[in-house]
Design an enzyme around this catalytic site. Structure first.
Site, PDB file in Angstrom:
ATOM      1  N   MET A  70     -20.385  -4.465  25.094  1.00  0.00           N
ATOM      2  CA  MET A  70     -20.796  -5.830  25.427  1.00  0.00           C
ATOM      3  C   MET A  70     -21.723  -5.783  26.639  1.00  0.00           C
ATOM      4  O   MET A  70     -21.339  -5.272  27.696  1.00  0.00           O
ATOM      5  CB  MET A  70     -19.590  -6.714  25.719  1.00  0.00           C
ATOM      6  CG  MET A  70     -18.720  -7.014  24.509  1.00  0.00           C
ATOM      7  SD  MET A  70     -17.290  -8.060  24.913  1.00  0.00           S
ATOM      8  CE  MET A  70     -16.170  -6.837  25.618  1.00  0.00           C
ATOM      9  N   CYS A 112     -26.883  -6.977  17.265  1.00  0.00           N
ATOM     10  CA  CYS A 112     -27.055  -7.932  18.360  1.00  0.00           C
ATOM     11  C   CYS A 112     -27.936  -9.089  17.907  1.00  0.00           C
ATOM     12  O   CYS A 112     -29.049  -8.870  17.412  1.00  0.00           O
ATOM     13  CB  CYS A 112     -27.664  -7.254  19.585  1.00  0.00           C
ATOM     14  SG  CYS A 112     -27.888  -8.401  20.971  1.00  0.00           S
TER      15      CYS A 112
END
Length: 321
Positions: free
Chosen positions: A21, A103
């Site tokens: 992340m 993403c």
């Protein structure tokens, strides 16, 4: 039941991973999650442009330690040769290379990277082929179901990745268009698992130990990758391991929350210095305090604090209250 997971020659002690992340899964966060029970973790996304142009900041994202191994290094880019060169450059920094093809944020997909690659399965094939030739490390990709709802290129991308030498595929079962809205369709993970012979790792909407075990059970996937559910909650891994062992999970006490948040602050201070640790821990403390009485007032107070000593005092007052 706890099982090992083999990603190529890399054997991991359980099926619970910490997802990469951006801005969150730095070294302190990874160590805390491993101490909570995660068997594997990934760096934040690292730009191949930064790596190949000798950007020190990009290499700084690969910083690790003995207690943070084995580590997966997640790269993002859209050029097969640049990704291959980046893979060669980072080989000594970790044990596995993962290519981000999931993403959804604009600044990533705008360069043709991340989930934009789901629009071009043949290009995915060229990328995996180039990187596979460049490194002997285990190679994985992280994908979404497609660019928009209904195009569902994940099956084709998964098959191509397997044919070109990928050691595993991680699927977050949302399209790019969904971002993080709606509900992740776990059935898609099961579909991919049925179609591939290499391991499939599931991701998406894992906010509790029961979710993690549920995904493993419902989809038959080989491992799960916990993202937002681990923020302020490293115990999710311990609790999931208990469930897998047929035991009753033991939730963290308030004192344990204090001890772990203190350790997180100490690790951050060692890693980045006191000022950065103070600023970064503000968001982590908002997660550690979630669900406890007075959490909103605590978050507001923490965001005004300007010294580490004052921050520790506020933490002790809140968690010992």
């Amino acid at each position: 039941m706890q099982k090992t997971v083999a990603l190529g020659p890399l054997v991991l002690k359980n099926q619970l991973f910490l997802a990469p992340m951006a801005g969150i899964t730095n070294l302190p966060m990874r160590i805390i999650s491993r101490e909570g029970g995660a068997s594997f973790a990934f760096t934040e996304m690292v730009s191949v442009n930064g790596l190949t142009r000798e950007g020190r900041k990009s290499f700084d994202l690969l910083q690790s330690s003995a207690e943070d191994r084995p580590i997966g290094m997640q790269l993002f880019g859209d050029d097969p040769e640049m990704l291959a060169e980046a893979a060669r450059l980072v080989e000594e920094y970790g044990e596995l290379i993962d290519i981000n093809m999931g993403c959804p944020v604009r600044k990533v997909v705008g360069t043709g990277a991340g989930s934009a690659l789901m629009k071009d399965p043949l290009k995915v094939g060229r990328i995996v082929r180039s990187v596979r030739k460049a490194t002997k490390l285990p190679l994985t990709i992280k994908i979404r179901t497609g660019w928009v709802c209904g195009d569902d290129t994940f099956m084709e991308v998964g098959r191509i990745a397997q044919e070109e030498g990928c050691d595993a595929v991680t699927l977050h079962p949302r399209s790019r268009a969904q971002m993080f809205e709606g509900k992740a369709d776990w059935s898609r993970i099961g579909e991919l698992k049925s179609a591939l012979s290499i391991p499939v790792i599931g991701s998406g909407d894992l906010f509790s130990a029961a979710d993690a075990v549920g995904m493993l059970t419902q989809t038959g996937c080989d491992a799960v990758m916990v993202a937002r559910g681990a923020m302020g909650n490293p115990w999710i891994f311990r609790e999931a391991l208990s469930l897998l062992a047929g035991e009753e999970p033991v939730p963290p006490t308030v004192k344990e929350r204090l001890a772990v948040s203190r350790r997180h602050l100490e690790l951050f201070t060692e890693f980045a210095g006191g000022r950065v640790a103070l600023m970064e821990m503000r968001k982590h403390l908002s997660w550690y305090s979630k669900g406890l009485p007075g959490a909103a007032q605590f978050r507001a107070a923490v965001n005004r604090i300007e010294s580490t000593a004052e921050l520790i005092g506020a933490m002790e007052e809140f968690f010992d209250a």
